[in-house]
Design a protein around this motif. Structure first.
Motif, PDB file in Angstrom:
ATOM      1  N   GLU A  29       0.850  -1.186   0.000  1.00 30.10           N
ATOM      2  CA  GLU A  29       0.000   0.000   0.000  1.00 30.10           C
ATOM      3  C   GLU A  29       0.884   1.234   0.000  1.00 30.10           C
ATOM      4  OE1 GLU A  29      -3.571   2.063   2.609  1.00 30.10           O
ATOM      5  OE2 GLU A  29      -2.624   0.233   3.329  1.00 30.10           O
ATOM      6  N   SER A  31       0.526   5.367   0.354  1.00 29.58           N
ATOM      7  CA  SER A  31      -0.423   6.418   0.708  1.00 29.58           C
ATOM      8  C   SER A  31       0.302   7.735   0.920  1.00 29.58           C
ATOM      9  CB  SER A  31      -1.208   6.040   1.969  1.00 29.58           C
ATOM     10  OG  SER A  31      -0.332   5.845   3.055  1.00 29.58           O
ATOM     11  N   GLY A  33      -0.891  12.279   1.002  1.00 28.28           N
ATOM     12  CA  GLY A  33      -1.778  13.349   0.551  1.00 28.28           C
ATOM     13  C   GLY A  33      -3.246  12.999   0.667  1.00 28.28           C
ATOM     14  N   GLY A  34      -3.596  12.167   1.629  1.00 25.60           N
ATOM     15  CA  GLY A  34      -4.998  11.794   1.815  1.00 25.60           C
ATOM     16  C   GLY A  34      -5.498  10.754   0.831  1.00 25.60           C
ATOM     17  N   LYS A  35      -4.595  10.211   0.015  1.00 28.88           N
ATOM     18  CA  LYS A  35      -4.979   9.189  -0.957  1.00 28.88           C
ATOM     19  C   LYS A  35      -4.143   7.935  -0.705  1.00 28.88           C
ATOM     20  CE  LYS A  35      -6.155  12.487  -4.542  1.00 28.88           C
ATOM     21  NZ  LYS A  35      -5.925  12.902  -5.920  1.00 28.88           N
ATOM     22  N   SER A  36      -4.659   6.808  -1.126  1.00 26.94           N
ATOM     23  CA  SER A  36      -3.883   5.574  -0.995  1.00 26.94           C
ATOM     24  C   SER A  36      -4.142   4.667  -2.191  1.00 26.94           C
ATOM     25  CB  SER A  36      -4.222   4.848   0.303  1.00 26.94           C
ATOM     26  OG  SER A  36      -5.556   4.423   0.310  1.00 26.94           O
ATOM     27  N   MET A  37      -3.162   3.835  -2.477  1.00 28.56           N
ATOM     28  CA  MET A  37      -3.258   2.867  -3.572  1.00 28.56           C
ATOM     29  C   MET A  37      -2.792   1.519  -3.055  1.00 28.56           C
ATOM     30  SD  MET A  37      -1.667   5.082  -6.717  1.00 28.56           S
ATOM     31  CE  MET A  37      -1.784   3.742  -7.865  1.00 28.56           C
TER      32      MET A  37
END
Length: 56
Positions: A29, A31, A33-37
């Motif tokens: 994972e 993550s 900047g408030g985003k995750s992949m």
């Protein structure tokens, strides 16, 4: 996860394999900047099967 396994199956079929054994699933994972992949990797060994009566 289904997409990774489908791709593994397609690649094995393109090589002329009948099955994939020893399937391993790994993920990581990322993550920020408030985003995750989530990255998922499926690997395994493509094999051809025979009935044991005729040489492979």
């Amino acid at each position: 996860m289904v997409q990774a396994l489908d791709e593994l199956r397609r690649e094995a079929h393109a090589l002329g394999a009948d099955a994939v054994v020893g399937v391993d699933l790994d993920y990581s994972e990322i993550s920020g900047g408030g985003k995750s992949m989530l990255f998922l990797v499926a690997s395994g060994t493509a094999v051809t099967l025979h009935d044991g009566k005729t040489p492979a």
